[in-house]
Enzyme design. Structure first.
Site, short mmCIF file in Angstrom:
data_model
loop_
_atom_site.label_atom_id
_atom_site.label_comp_id
_atom_site.label_asym_id
_atom_site.label_seq_id
_atom_site.Cartn_x
_atom_site.Cartn_y
_atom_site.Cartn_z
N LYS A 1 36.40 46.19 39.21
CA LYS A 1 37.12 47.45 39.41
C LYS A 1 38.49 47.21 40.04
O LYS A 1 38.60 46.72 41.16
CB LYS A 1 36.33 48.39 40.30
CG LYS A 1 37.03 49.73 40.54
CD LYS A 1 36.21 50.67 41.41
CE LYS A 1 36.96 51.97 41.67
NZ LYS A 1 36.17 52.92 42.50
N SER B 1 36.04 57.25 40.55
CA SER B 1 37.21 56.47 40.21
C SER B 1 36.91 55.15 39.50
O SER B 1 37.82 54.44 39.07
CB SER B 1 38.00 56.16 41.49
OG SER B 1 37.20 55.43 42.40
N SER C 1 31.91 57.76 43.15
CA SER C 1 32.81 57.08 42.22
C SER C 1 32.13 56.05 41.33
O SER C 1 32.75 55.56 40.38
CB SER C 1 33.95 56.39 42.99
OG SER C 1 34.81 57.35 43.55
#
Length: 430
Positions: A93, A148, A172
């Site tokens: 990520k 996210s 997220s």
């Protein structure tokens, strides 16, 4: 009804490439010598090159670095080293995701790129900015993948990689997992190091198979027992007990989302994966008017809306008097402690709405059913529950007591046998 096929493009009925198989399957093949890590990595990079222009799941792709890492993995295997995740291509990520991926690299994973996250100055977190623009949902490109951990969920959902890292400060990992039809694990807060000073953020992982999430957990913990003490729960005669809550007592989820998640819960109960407790069964909780005093009456399970407490921690300058937020957190901690003294799991929908369009989420918090457990620190996992009327996946959210990741993963894997399989074979037309 929209087509439920994700937006990918392989020949119908074709076998998925080795890089699109489960992480556990890839690692087993590399360890056995039936395939080389370099070949798996080359295949993954080719697949990303062909398909990511439509998805934009990656912010960066590290072709040469990935092949160099794969060659090192092959050399380690040739030298007789046992690598639990040998040759598994992963996304990390964000551009700085390698900082927390050390145990995965030591276990033989090959990072192929940085997955997309929201761009700078974004007022909302449920989207991603990749190499080719906004990241799209692999099931409907007019919808967001969530965030996210947007690119991680999209890349796993479309079969570009079998495993991608994420982190979860309000949902997220779990929300994009739900919206992209994959598995998303958030560990107990404080279990692994984090740079978040509020303590709300916890690392996590996105996979297509629960066994791969369990492999991640095993690698990240080094095979040791969690440091968080496990609560004493009496032995259960059959399946673990679970409480179903459509809204945690305060949220207003869409009826279509609730229907899909509830139907999945009923299937798990009928299959003996969980044993549902009566949703009307009373629990004794703190008095809502006097949060630090035990009430004389009992109430059905519900939490206080965690929004003020979460926002007070994340944006303290916006709340000069956080007393109410402290009370909310204390009340919810007590209610959850009482719940997990009585039952093993709490089940809810993961997100209160289907994935929204790229114009933004409007005035609905997609975090309504997840961020309470960032405040309380409980581990949680989202697993695919089915599809909504819009053709997009819906997630089922399982929450367990602190330190109970192993039990949570065991139930999720049993659930996969009933609700799954969740494989990239259904994610093959971008």
């Amino acid at each position: 009804m929209p087509d439920r096929s994700p937006t990918t493009s392989e020949e119908p009925g074709s076998q998925p490439p080795i890089s699109a198989r489960s992480a556990v399957s890839i690692a087993s093949a590399v360890r056995a010598g039936t395939v080389r890590a370099v070949d798996v990595t080359t295949d993954a990079l080719d697949r990303i090159e062909r398909l990511d222009r439509a998805l934009s799941a990656f912010a960066e792709v590290w072709d040469e670095r990935a092949l160099e890492c794969a060659r090192e993995v092959d050399a380690r295997i040739d030298a007789g080293e046992h690598l639990p995740l040998a040759g598994v291509p992963i996304g990390v990520k964000g551009r700085h995701g390698l900082r927390t991926a050390g145990p995965l690299l030591a276990a033989g994973c090959v990072p192929v790129g940085a997955t997309s996250v929201p761009g700078p100055g974004t007022p909302w977190q449920t989207w991603g900015a990749g190499r080719y623009g906004r990241t799209v949902n692999p099931w409907r490109r007019d919808r967001t993948p969530g965030g996210s951990s947007a690119g991680s969920a999209a890349a796993v959902g479309a079969g570009l990689v079998p495993l991608a890292t994420g982190n979860d400060g309000a949902g997220s990992v779990r929300i994009p997992a739900a919206w992209c039809g994959v598995v998303g694990l958030k560990v107990t807060n404080g279990r692994f190091p984090t740079t978040d000073p509020t303590g709300l953020m916890a690392p996590g992982v996105l996979t297509r198979r629960v066994a791969d999430a369990a492999a991640y957990w095993g690698v990240m913990t080094g095979g040791t027992r969690p440091r968080t003490p496990e609560p004493a729960i009496p032995p259960e005669p059959a399946a673990p007990t679970a409480l179903w809550s459509p809204d945690l007592g305060f949220a207003s989820p869409d009826p279509e989302v609730v229907a899909v998640a509830h139907a999945a819960t009923v299937r798990l109960a009928e299959a003996g994966v969980v044993r549902l407790v009566d949703t009307e069964h009373p629990f004794r909780f703190a008095d809502t008017e006097h949060p630090f005093r035990l009430a004389d009456t009992v109430h059905p399970f519900r939490l206080e809306d965690p929004a003020p407490a979460w926002l007070a921690l994340r944006r303290p300058e916006a709340d000069p008097s956080p007393t109410a937020a402290v009370h909310i957190r204390a009340v919810n901690d007590r209610r959850l402690a009482a719940l997990f003294d009585r039952t093993r799991l709490l089940l809810t929908p993961t997100a209160p709405t289907p994935p929204h369009g790229h114009e933004g989420p409007g005035d609905r918090y997609s975090t309504a059913l997840t961020w309470a457990f960032n405040l309380s620190g409980h581990p949680a996992i989202s697993i695919p529950a089915g599809f909504g009327p819009d053709g997009c996946p819906v997630g089922l959210h399982l929450v367990a007591a602190h330190g109970r990741e192993a039990s949570l993963l065991a139930v999720a894997e049993a659930a996969e046998g009933v609700l799954g399989p969740w494989t990239p074979a259904t994610c093959t037309r971008i």
